[in-house]
Design a protein around this motif. Structure first.
Motif, PDB file in Angstrom:
ATOM      1  N   ASP A  70     -16.427-120.297 -19.313  1.00  0.00           N
ATOM      2  CA  ASP A  70     -16.499-118.894 -18.925  1.00  0.00           C
ATOM      3  C   ASP A  70     -17.385-118.105 -19.889  1.00  0.00           C
ATOM      4  O   ASP A  70     -17.390-116.869 -19.854  1.00  0.00           O
ATOM      5  N   VAL A  71     -18.136-118.826 -20.731  1.00  0.00           N
ATOM      6  CA  VAL A  71     -19.045-118.156 -21.661  1.00  0.00           C
ATOM      7  C   VAL A  71     -20.267-117.665 -20.889  1.00  0.00           C
ATOM      8  O   VAL A  71     -20.885-118.437 -20.143  1.00  0.00           O
ATOM      9  N   PRO A  72     -20.637-116.400 -21.004  1.00  0.00           N
ATOM     10  CA  PRO A  72     -21.800-115.890 -20.276  1.00  0.00           C
ATOM     11  C   PRO A  72     -23.098-116.503 -20.782  1.00  0.00           C
ATOM     12  O   PRO A  72     -23.159-117.058 -21.877  1.00  0.00           O
ATOM     13  N   VAL A  73     -24.132-116.380 -19.969  1.00  0.00           N
ATOM     14  CA  VAL A  73     -25.411-117.032 -20.231  1.00  0.00           C
ATOM     15  C   VAL A  73     -26.503-115.999 -20.480  1.00  0.00           C
ATOM     16  O   VAL A  73     -26.571-114.968 -19.806  1.00  0.00           O
ATOM     17  N   LEU A  74     -27.365-116.296 -21.444  1.00  0.00           N
ATOM     18  CA  LEU A  74     -28.603-115.564 -21.665  1.00  0.00           C
ATOM     19  C   LEU A  74     -29.736-116.571 -21.482  1.00  0.00           C
ATOM     20  O   LEU A  74     -29.781-117.592 -22.170  1.00  0.00           O
ATOM     21  N   VAL A  75     -30.617-116.304 -20.533  1.00  0.00           N
ATOM     22  CA  VAL A  75     -31.687-117.235 -20.179  1.00  0.00           C
ATOM     23  C   VAL A  75     -32.924-116.951 -21.028  1.00  0.00           C
ATOM     24  O   VAL A  75     -33.220-115.794 -21.352  1.00  0.00           O
ATOM     25  N   VAL A  76     -33.669-118.006 -21.367  1.00  0.00           N
ATOM     26  CA  VAL A  76     -34.910-117.862 -22.128  1.00  0.00           C
ATOM     27  C   VAL A  76     -36.039-118.551 -21.381  1.00  0.00           C
ATOM     28  O   VAL A  76     -35.897-119.691 -20.922  1.00  0.00           O
ATOM     29  N   ASP A  77     -37.173-117.850 -21.245  1.00  0.00           N
ATOM     30  CA  ASP A  77     -38.364-118.444 -20.638  1.00  0.00           C
ATOM     31  C   ASP A  77     -39.590-117.976 -21.416  1.00  0.00           C
ATOM     32  O   ASP A  77     -39.484-117.112 -22.299  1.00  0.00           O
ATOM     33  N   ASP A  78     -40.745-118.532 -21.055  1.00  0.00           N
ATOM     34  CA  ASP A  78     -41.956-118.153 -21.775  1.00  0.00           C
ATOM     35  C   ASP A  78     -42.521-116.819 -21.299  1.00  0.00           C
ATOM     36  O   ASP A  78     -42.808-115.944 -22.105  1.00  0.00           O
ATOM     37  N   VAL A  79     -42.695-116.662 -19.962  1.00  0.00           N
ATOM     38  CA  VAL A  79     -43.286-115.428 -19.442  1.00  0.00           C
ATOM     39  C   VAL A  79     -42.537-114.948 -18.208  1.00  0.00           C
ATOM     40  O   VAL A  79     -41.840-115.711 -17.540  1.00  0.00           O
ATOM     41  N   LEU A  80     -42.719-113.679 -17.887  1.00  0.00           N
ATOM     42  CA  LEU A  80     -42.220-113.083 -16.653  1.00  0.00           C
ATOM     43  C   LEU A  80     -43.414-112.510 -15.910  1.00  0.00           C
ATOM     44  O   LEU A  80     -44.115-111.642 -16.426  1.00  0.00           O
ATOM     45  N   THR A  81     -43.656-113.018 -14.690  1.00  0.00           N
ATOM     46  CA  THR A  81     -44.735-112.478 -13.859  1.00  0.00           C
ATOM     47  C   THR A  81     -44.132-111.904 -12.582  1.00  0.00           C
ATOM     48  O   THR A  81     -43.759-110.742 -12.536  1.00  0.00           O
ATOM     49  N   THR A  82     -43.982-112.722 -11.544  1.00  0.00           N
ATOM     50  CA  THR A  82     -43.375-112.221 -10.307  1.00  0.00           C
ATOM     51  C   THR A  82     -41.852-112.147 -10.406  1.00  0.00           C
ATOM     52  O   THR A  82     -41.216-111.413  -9.653  1.00  0.00           O
ATOM     53  N   GLY A  83     -41.265-112.937 -11.284  1.00  0.00           N
ATOM     54  CA  GLY A  83     -39.811-112.990 -11.399  1.00  0.00           C
ATOM     55  C   GLY A  83     -39.182-114.080 -10.550  1.00  0.00           C
ATOM     56  O   GLY A  83     -37.960-114.233 -10.541  1.00  0.00           O
ATOM     57  N   ALA A  84     -40.007-114.893  -9.849  1.00  0.00           N
ATOM     58  CA  ALA A  84     -39.469-115.921  -8.963  1.00  0.00           C
ATOM     59  C   ALA A  84     -38.647-116.954  -9.729  1.00  0.00           C
ATOM     60  O   ALA A  84     -37.578-117.380  -9.268  1.00  0.00           O
ATOM     61  N   THR A  85     -39.140-117.351 -10.894  1.00  0.00           N
ATOM     62  CA  THR A  85     -38.422-118.371 -11.663  1.00  0.00           C
ATOM     63  C   THR A  85     -37.067-117.858 -12.117  1.00  0.00           C
ATOM     64  O   THR A  85     -36.037-118.525 -11.939  1.00  0.00           O
ATOM     65  N   LEU A  86     -37.031-116.670 -12.714  1.00  0.00           N
ATOM     66  CA  LEU A  86     -35.764-116.141 -13.211  1.00  0.00           C
ATOM     67  C   LEU A  86     -34.800-115.826 -12.064  1.00  0.00           C
ATOM     68  O   LEU A  86     -33.586-115.967 -12.223  1.00  0.00           O
ATOM     69  N   ALA A  87     -35.326-115.405 -10.924  1.00  0.00           N
ATOM     70  CA  ALA A  87     -34.454-115.162  -9.770  1.00  0.00           C
ATOM     71  C   ALA A  87     -33.792-116.466  -9.331  1.00  0.00           C
ATOM     72  O   ALA A  87     -32.589-116.503  -9.025  1.00  0.00           O
ATOM     73  N   ALA A  88     -34.565-117.560  -9.295  1.00  0.00           N
ATOM     74  CA  ALA A  88     -34.014-118.861  -8.908  1.00  0.00           C
ATOM     75  C   ALA A  88     -32.992-119.347  -9.931  1.00  0.00           C
ATOM     76  O   ALA A  88     -31.946-119.905  -9.579  1.00  0.00           O
ATOM     77  N   VAL A  89     -33.293-119.133 -11.210  1.00  0.00           N
ATOM     78  CA  VAL A  89     -32.355-119.523 -12.272  1.00  0.00           C
ATOM     79  C   VAL A  89     -31.051-118.742 -12.139  1.00  0.00           C
ATOM     80  O   VAL A  89     -29.949-119.306 -12.222  1.00  0.00           O
ATOM     81  N   HIS A  90     -31.162-117.433 -11.928  1.00  0.00           N
ATOM     82  CA  HIS A  90     -29.984-116.583 -11.789  1.00  0.00           C
ATOM     83  C   HIS A  90     -29.114-117.051 -10.625  1.00  0.00           C
ATOM     84  O   HIS A  90     -27.892-117.202 -10.756  1.00  0.00           O
ATOM     85  N   ASP A  91     -29.754-117.300  -9.482  1.00  0.00           N
ATOM     86  CA  ASP A  91     -29.002-117.732  -8.295  1.00  0.00           C
ATOM     87  C   ASP A  91     -28.316-119.080  -8.538  1.00  0.00           C
ATOM     88  O   ASP A  91     -27.160-119.289  -8.147  1.00  0.00           O
ATOM     89  N   THR A  92     -29.029-119.996  -9.180  1.00  0.00           N
ATOM     90  CA  THR A  92     -28.468-121.332  -9.434  1.00  0.00           C
ATOM     91  C   THR A  92     -27.266-121.254 -10.361  1.00  0.00           C
ATOM     92  O   THR A  92     -26.231-121.894 -10.124  1.00  0.00           O
ATOM     93  N   LEU A  93     -27.378-120.483 -11.416  1.00  0.00           N
ATOM     94  CA  LEU A  93     -26.272-120.347 -12.358  1.00  0.00           C
ATOM     95  C   LEU A  93     -25.092-119.619 -11.720  1.00  0.00           C
ATOM     96  O   LEU A  93     -23.930-119.977 -11.950  1.00  0.00           O
ATOM     97  N   ALA A  94     -25.379-118.597 -10.911  1.00  0.00           N
ATOM     98  CA  ALA A  94     -24.299-117.862 -10.248  1.00  0.00           C
ATOM     99  C   ALA A  94     -23.525-118.772  -9.293  1.00  0.00           C
ATOM    100  O   ALA A  94     -22.296-118.707  -9.221  1.00  0.00           O
TER     101      ALA A  94
END
Length: 240
Positions: free
Chosen positions: A184-208
């Protein structure tokens, strides 16, 4: 030996190309205090009325910073790892102020590279950023643990580099897998860059879908906000 090597391939700043340094003071200074950048990423917009995932960046992805990221990721410039880690550690110390308002523990999860990219580079560069961010958070009172095992990419997924906005989303649909856990420990995601946000959106959905609460994400650099766009005030409480 290093000086002899410089005679063959002169040492140059990975950002601006200045001779004789790995990363010059000017380029190093561009990686500053983290700022909220999610409003510049259209794919992070939610359709359920909730605000987009909070994302903090250390720099705008332009000029020397863009050159630095490309040289670091795909140019074999492993000699800048230490400088980037130092900047991410400092960012962790700063972000801990906001995180302490909502949690005392966090799992720091790097976004995995595609298997092909990992083979080509010989490593996953963002894993080092996650470790450095965790160290900075711990130094300022947040119990942070880097965990590169939480996410993996399925085989056959293309690298996101060079893909357009829609193609990035289609490329990542179903491509990420979260390791089953009862944490139940919350997550903070790390990536190299943010452009369109597609990668982080997919990561968020997968983790959720795996039952993990995502507080936000931290990136080295992000596409600059459009003129007139106001970033959320910092510090502010991360949201889910």
């Amino acid at each position: 030996m290093a000086r002899l090597g410089d005679l063959v391939v002169p040492l140059a700043c990975a950002g601006c190309g200045a001779r004789g340094v790995v990363l010059c003071p000017g380029c190093r200074a561009l990686l500053g205090d983290p700022w909220r950048c999610e409003r510049g990423a259209p794919r992070l917009d939610r359709t359920d009325g909730l605000p987009p995932l909070p994302v903090w960046a250390l720099a705008a992805l332009r000029g020397p910073v863009h050159g630095l990221v490309v040289a670091w990721k795909d140019g074999g410039r492993r000699d800048v790892d230490a400088a980037l880690a130092a900047s991410m550690l400092a960012a962790g110390e700063t972000l801990a102020v906001a995180l302490r308002e909502v949690t005392c523990r966090v799992d720091v999860v790097p976004v995995p590279s595609s298997p092909r990219s990992t083979l080509r580079r010989g490593c996953v560069p963002v894993v080092g950023l996650a470790a450095a961010l965790s160290a900075g958070l711990r130094a300022s009172g947040v119990g942070a643990r880097p965990d590169a095992r939480v996410l993996r990419r399925r085989l056959g997924v293309r690298d996101q580099a060079g893909l357009g906005r829609d193609a990035r989303g289609h490329n990542l649909a179903g491509a990420l897998v979260a390791r089953p856990t009862e944490s139940d420990v919350p997550v903070l995601v790390v990536d190299d860059v943010l452009t369109t946000g597609a990668t982080l959106a997919a990561v968020h959905d997968t983790l959720a879908r795996a039952g993990r609460s995502v507080l936000g994400a931290v990136v080295l650099a992000a596409t600059p906000l459009a003129p007139g766009t106001l970033a959320p005030a910092f510090p502010s409480c991360p949201g889910t």
